[in-house]
Structure formats: structure tokens, C-alpha cells
Design an enzyme around this catalytic site. Structure first.
Site, PDB file in Angstrom:
ATOM      1  N   GLU A  27     -12.237   1.181   4.394  1.00 51.49           N
ATOM      2  CA  GLU A  27     -11.512   2.072   3.493  1.00 51.49           C
ATOM      3  C   GLU A  27     -11.509   1.464   2.095  1.00 51.49           C
ATOM      4  O   GLU A  27     -11.519   0.240   1.925  1.00 51.49           O
ATOM      5  CB  GLU A  27     -10.070   2.263   3.980  1.00 51.49           C
ATOM      6  CG  GLU A  27      -9.240   3.184   3.094  1.00 51.49           C
ATOM      7  CD  GLU A  27      -7.840   3.449   3.632  1.00 51.49           C
ATOM      8  OE1 GLU A  27      -7.087   4.192   2.985  1.00 51.49           O
ATOM      9  OE2 GLU A  27      -7.505   2.902   4.709  1.00 51.49           O
ATOM     10  N   ASN A  72      -5.762   6.610   4.272  1.00 47.12           N
ATOM     11  CA  ASN A  72      -4.965   7.324   3.289  1.00 47.12           C
ATOM     12  C   ASN A  72      -5.747   7.622   2.022  1.00 47.12           C
ATOM     13  O   ASN A  72      -5.510   8.638   1.357  1.00 47.12           O
ATOM     14  CB  ASN A  72      -3.711   6.509   2.953  1.00 47.12           C
ATOM     15  CG  ASN A  72      -2.768   6.358   4.125  1.00 47.12           C
ATOM     16  OD1 ASN A  72      -2.891   7.055   5.130  1.00 47.12           O
ATOM     17  ND2 ASN A  72      -1.822   5.446   4.011  1.00 47.12           N
ATOM     18  N   ASN A 172      -6.990  12.833   7.435  1.00 43.31           N
ATOM     19  CA  ASN A 172      -6.404  11.586   7.924  1.00 43.31           C
ATOM     20  C   ASN A 172      -4.887  11.675   7.933  1.00 43.31           C
ATOM     21  O   ASN A 172      -4.276  12.034   6.929  1.00 43.31           O
ATOM     22  CB  ASN A 172      -6.814  10.419   7.022  1.00 43.31           C
ATOM     23  CG  ASN A 172      -6.122   9.125   7.410  1.00 43.31           C
ATOM     24  OD1 ASN A 172      -6.500   8.478   8.391  1.00 43.31           O
ATOM     25  ND2 ASN A 172      -5.103   8.739   6.655  1.00 43.31           N
ATOM     26  N   GLU A 173      -4.277  11.390   9.065  1.00 43.99           N
ATOM     27  CA  GLU A 173      -2.822  11.234   9.211  1.00 43.99           C
ATOM     28  C   GLU A 173      -2.039  12.316   8.466  1.00 43.99           C
ATOM     29  O   GLU A 173      -1.062  12.024   7.766  1.00 43.99           O
ATOM     30  CB  GLU A 173      -2.394   9.843   8.735  1.00 43.99           C
ATOM     31  CG  GLU A 173      -2.877   8.735   9.648  1.00 43.99           C
ATOM     32  CD  GLU A 173      -2.326   7.358   9.286  1.00 43.99           C
ATOM     33  OE1 GLU A 173      -1.630   7.247   8.247  1.00 43.99           O
ATOM     34  OE2 GLU A 173      -2.590   6.404  10.017  1.00 43.99           O
ATOM     35  N   TYR A 244      -0.472   0.589  15.359  1.00 45.12           N
ATOM     36  CA  TYR A 244      -0.481  -0.793  14.897  1.00 45.12           C
ATOM     37  C   TYR A 244       0.686  -1.529  15.545  1.00 45.12           C
ATOM     38  O   TYR A 244       1.749  -0.956  15.773  1.00 45.12           O
ATOM     39  CB  TYR A 244      -0.356  -0.862  13.371  1.00 45.12           C
ATOM     40  CG  TYR A 244      -1.522  -0.257  12.632  1.00 45.12           C
ATOM     41  CD1 TYR A 244      -2.700  -0.980  12.449  1.00 45.12           C
ATOM     42  CD2 TYR A 244      -1.454   1.040  12.133  1.00 45.12           C
ATOM     43  CE1 TYR A 244      -3.772  -0.437  11.774  1.00 45.12           C
ATOM     44  CE2 TYR A 244      -2.533   1.598  11.453  1.00 45.12           C
ATOM     45  CZ  TYR A 244      -3.689   0.861  11.282  1.00 45.12           C
ATOM     46  OH  TYR A 244      -4.753   1.403  10.621  1.00 45.12           O
ATOM     47  N   GLU A 292      -7.810   4.292  14.481  1.00 41.13           N
ATOM     48  CA  GLU A 292      -7.122   3.204  13.780  1.00 41.13           C
ATOM     49  C   GLU A 292      -6.278   2.456  14.802  1.00 41.13           C
ATOM     50  O   GLU A 292      -5.394   3.044  15.426  1.00 41.13           O
ATOM     51  CB  GLU A 292      -6.227   3.712  12.647  1.00 41.13           C
ATOM     52  CG  GLU A 292      -6.974   4.197  11.424  1.00 41.13           C
ATOM     53  CD  GLU A 292      -6.049   4.463  10.239  1.00 41.13           C
ATOM     54  OE1 GLU A 292      -5.024   3.737  10.106  1.00 41.13           O
ATOM     55  OE2 GLU A 292      -6.352   5.382   9.456  1.00 41.13           O
ATOM     56  N   GLN A 351      -8.975  -3.091   9.833  1.00 40.43           N
ATOM     57  CA  GLN A 351     -10.251  -2.683   9.242  1.00 40.43           C
ATOM     58  C   GLN A 351     -11.269  -3.785   9.434  1.00 40.43           C
ATOM     59  O   GLN A 351     -11.009  -4.704  10.206  1.00 40.43           O
ATOM     60  CB  GLN A 351     -10.056  -2.321   7.784  1.00 40.43           C
ATOM     61  CG  GLN A 351      -9.178  -1.089   7.609  1.00 40.43           C
ATOM     62  CD  GLN A 351      -9.071  -0.629   6.165  1.00 40.43           C
ATOM     63  OE1 GLN A 351      -9.773  -1.060   5.283  1.00 40.43           O
ATOM     64  NE2 GLN A 351      -8.130   0.284   5.935  1.00 40.43           N
TER      65      GLN A 351
END
Length: 502
Positions: A27, A72, A172-173, A244, A292, A351
Site C-alpha cells: 500500500e 485505506n 476497501n473496508e 489484526y 489483510e 504488509q
């Protein structure tokens, strides 16, 4: 010494090992791109400015796919800013991470990096501030052979052949209030369905990923998936999951059992997807892209972005330094992903470089492997063939976050062509070496090819540029196979791999 009994049998097949499970994520965030994969001043840099040593470690890590450019970041990204002559590209504010992006790396550069690193690109489109037309434009630029304005522009920019990108994330999200262009489930579901339908008019064989929940704690978890899939089910292939984990308040026991939560996440999303399938009365199944996942200490200072008038290029952000316990958890999360290979069809470690990453670099300087590099590299290398569910009889221990958790967790793979078996196991005990007794009688004629353990008396040990070799997966000489029964002693807080062959 505690003994844990495991049984491995080819009849316990879950599904195939999917190479896309071993994906990663790049990213435009912090130093992941600039001074990460891209560092023109580095001695190993190629003509595009990409570090050769990063490419080499990406290959050693065994990365299959790479999700790009966010995250993001993608929800405010204008992809056309990153094509054409570099000296004519605009600098833009990145609202997601309060930074400035010089657009020196864009679509063409990243896809050349993908080719050089031997990875499959997984492209994300902006459904935050943009929509259907911009997604179609990017698809035309990347995948149409020629004869149209955007495909001919790609050719003029030095790529005569289409990139033929197969995997696409539809935003994304979008469930997250932090997301630029945050939407309700209904708003996003309608937009994602329209985008998917239009993209398939150009290329019907794409693999499309709808946004699922950003985590179990999100208040809309479950209901989000139900609404989004009700709108998109016929048009997408996968729904995303993000998670996460971190050790909090010194609660190492709960942290080591993080995979219990990942198991729950996967099972819950699967149940919702199958519920929508039942309601729609269709044969098609929607699977999961866990695109992710990682250990991330979000409360640490390095996770706080700049503020005010400070909009730097490539600031130091999210540069967690991982210890041995973090590596054990990463290995256990890989066990969870493999164990669900029937429903998890792709995954991306978030990442790849510098930003919560297994690979760290100094600008213009050294490179090193974090502790989390090793379980990923070993699983990517040795997980071949079929995933086998391992029957485990183990004592449990109480955790504050996840209830009772097994002391040992494991999964196995078997190559049906060669008969080679790999057992991946973690010992969650904080203090005790555990003996694994593994029943392999259903696979006669095996022998131990090798066994390794990643552990350290100090589980807080972290690698640095000066020392990333003091703690590595070391040979475990206790592994022995006799009469169809394998025994091996695994140290506390450890990641372990045992390889068996004919």
C-alpha cells in the site's frame, strides 16, 4: 512433560493448498513503497528504481499475490495520476494517512515490479470517492489488448501487451467510519454490484472481491456481509475479511490464542454467505479473501499518522518490530488459514515491506528479515498438495479474550504425488516443552526428512539490521518416527515444522 496426541490421515482432506493463500500487500502507506520496494538511490535498484534485494527477499518469502495500492489509500486514489512521464505526475494529498504521494510509482511501475518479483497482482479499485466509470477505465487500461483510448495509452506508456490482471478488489473496508467515502452496507452493496456487473462486460472471467467486515469488533459485523452479499452474490466470487492481533496489557496467553478468533471470524462469514446462498436458492458458493491479516500494535506511537500542516512523503509509520511471540502468532494464523482452505481461497499478509512487515529496509542501505518472515516462508515452501485436518487431543488453558484454548494447534499438508507430509504446529504454553505424539499409521513408509523449531528463552527477542540471525528456525533433533508414530518435543512459545517423506 505434557503429551499432546495428533492424528494425520489422508482421509481428513479439507481441500487443496491454494497458492493465493500466501499473498502479501503493498500500500502507499509509510515506507512500504518509497524507500521500501522503491529506492532509486539504493545500489541494487533497477531502471525503475526498485530494490533488487527487496525483490530477492520477496521471492525467498514465497509470496504468491500482492494486493495494491490499498488499503485505506485506495479510497482516495486517482490511478491516472500514476501513469505517463514521471516528471509530469501530480503530487497529491493522501487523506488516509495524512501524507503526500508523489506518484512516482503507479500502475505501470507496480506491474513491472510484480513481473520482476514473480508475484500475481491483485488490484483494488476506488469505490470511496469514485465509482463504476473509474473502475472500468482502469480495467480497460490494464486488460484490453488495444484499439481503445486507454489501452492504446498503456501501449504508448511502454506496455504493448495487456497486464491481464485476474483479481480485483471492489474497494476497501467500506464498513469503516475511518474510510474515505464510508458507506452503509446497502449503499456499498449496490455500488459494488453495479461495478462488478460492468467490469464483467469487459472481462467476464475476472475474480472479484466484495468488501466484507473490517473485523469482528465492528458493530455491523455479520449484518454487513448479509446485506452486501444479498446485493452482490451473483456478481462476485469472494468476500474480504480483515483482522489484526496484538499482545495487550501483557496478556501473552490470549495473544498466543489469536487464531481462535480468526477461526471464529472465518466460520461466521462462511455461515452468513451460505445463508444468503440458501435464501437465493443457487448452487454458487461465495468464498473468502482474507486479504489483510497480521500482528499490528495499533496503540503504539509509530501507528499515529502525522497531523496538522505536516503532509510528508513516506513518513515512518506502522514500523512494528516483531519478536518471537509475534512470529509464533503469525504462524498460528497461517495454520488457521490453511485449515479453512475449503472456504479461504486467497489471503494477503499486510504488509510486505517496512509497514507491519516481515521485511525491513534502511533508505539506501541495509535490509533484514523480521521474526515473522520465517513461519510465512516455511509454510509457503512446504505446504504442498492437500490440506489435512489434524485431530488434536490436547489440554486447554484459560484465556481472558478467547475462553479455553488448546495448548497446541496444528495443521498438515500432503502431496498426493510424492506422499510428502508437512506438519505445522505451535506450542502456546508459556513455560512448558510439550511432546507431540503423532499417529501417521495411515501413511506407511514415511521417514523424517527434517524438523525445525522457532523459539527463544526470551520470547521478546526481535531482529535488527545488526542481527537478524541469532534466532532462526533451528533443527529439532528430537523428531523420531517409529512404527507409524512420530514423536517430537516442541519448546514453549514456538512455531514448529516437521517434514516427512517416503
Amino acid at each position: 512433560m505434557t503429551t499432546v496426541t495428533l492424528t494425520i490421515d489422508p482421509a481428513f482432506r479439507v481441500g487443496p493448498v491454494r497458492r493465493r493463500t500466501f499473498g502479501a500487500f503493498v500500500e502507499h502507506l509509510g515506507r512500504c513503497v518509497y524507500t521500501g520496494i522503491h529506492d532509486p538511490e539504493h545500489p541494487s535498484a533497477d531502471a525503475d528504481g526498485f530494490r533488487g534485494d527487496v525483490i530477492a527477499l520477496t521471492k525467498e518469502l514465497g509470496v504468491s499475490t500482492v494486493r495494491y495500492p490499498g488499503g485505506n489509500f485506495v479510497s482516495g486514489y486517482r490511478w491516472e495520476d500514476g501513469i505517463g512521464p514521471r516528471d509530469q505526475r501530480p503530487r497529491r494529498l493522501d487523506l488516509a494517512w495524512h501524507s503526500t504521494d508523489p506518484n512516482l510509482v503507479g500502475v505501470d511501475e507496480f506491474l513491472r515490479w510484480s513481473q520482476a518479483s514473480g508475484t500475481e497482482p491483485m488490484m483494488a479499485v476506488n469505490l470511496g470517492t469514485r465509482g463504476v466509470q473509474e473502475a472500468l477505465d482502469l480495467l480497460e487500461y490494464c486488460n484490453v489488448r488495444g484499439g481503445t483510448a486507454l489501452s492504446d495509452l498503456r501501449r504508448a506508456n511502454g506496455a504493448p501487451d495487456p497486464y491481464d490482471i485476474r483479481m480485483w478488489c471492489l474497494g476497501n473496508e467500506m464498513d469503516g467510519p475511518w474510510q474515505i467515502g464510508h458507506k452503509t452496507a446497502h449503499e456499498y452493496g449496490r455500488l459494488a454490484a453495479e461495478t462488478a456487473r460492468a467490469m464483467r462486460m469487459i472481462d467476464p472471467d475476472l475474480t472479484l472481491v466484495a468488501c466484507g467486515s473490517s473485523g469482528v469488533p465492528i458493530p455491523t459485523f455479520g449484518q454487513w456481509e448479509q446485506t452486501v452479499l444479498s446485493e452482490t452474490y451473483e456478481h462476485v466470487d469472494l468476500i474480504s475479511a480483515h483482522a489484526y492481533y496484538a499482545e495487550e496489557d501483557g496478556d501473552l496467553g490470549s495473544f498466543l490464542a489469536s487464531a481462535v478468533d480468526m477461526d471464529h471470524f472465518i466460520d461466521s462469514v462462511t455461515a452468513v454467505a451460505d445463508g444468503v446462498r440458501a435464501h437465493k436458492k443457487v448452487a454458487k458458493r461465495i468464498h473468502i479473501s482474507f486479504d489483510e491479516w497480521n500482528v499490528w500494535y495499533q496503540k503504539r506511537a509509530e501507528s499515529v499518522p502525522p497531523s496538522g500542516d505536516d503532509w510528508p512523503v513516506a513518513p515512518v509509520l506502522l514500523e512494528d518490530r516483531y519478536n518471537v511471540a509475534d512470529a509464533v502468532v503469525v504462524g498460528n494464523l497461517l495454520i488457521s488459514l490453511l485449515r479453512h482452505t475449503d472456504r479461504v481461497h486467497s489471503a494477503s499478509l499486510a504488509q510486505l515491506v517496512n509497514v507491519i512487515a516481515p521485511i525491513m529496509t534502511e533508505p539506501g542501505g541495509r535490509i533484514w528479515r523480521q521474526t515473522t518472515f520465517h513461519p510465512f516462508a516455511q509454510a509457503s515452501q512446504h505446504a504442498v498438495g492437500d490440506v489435512l485436518q489434524v485431530a488434536i487431543e490436547a489440554p486447554t488453558y484459560e484465556t481472558a479474550k478467547h475462553g479455553d484454548a488448546p495448548l497446541v494447534d496444528a495443521v498438515a499438508t500432503r502431496d498426493p504425488e510424492t506422499g510428502a507430509v508437512a506438519l505445522f504446529a505451535v506450542n502456546r504454553s508459556l513455560t512448558e516443552t510439550v511432546t507431540l505424539e503423532v499417529d501417521t499409521r495411515s501413511m506407511p513408509g514415511l521417514r523424517v526428512l527434517g524438523a525445525t523449531s522457532l523459539s527463544n528463552p526470551d520470547h521478546t527477542w526481535s531482529a535488527t539490521a545488526d542481527d537478524d540471525t541469532s534466532v532462526l528456525p533451528r533443527a529439532n533433533d528430537t523428531a523420531a518416527l517409529d512404527g507409524g508414530r512420530l514423536t517430537v518435543q516442541v519448546p514453549p512459545v514456538s512455531w514448529n515444522v516437521v517434514r516427512l517423506g517416503a
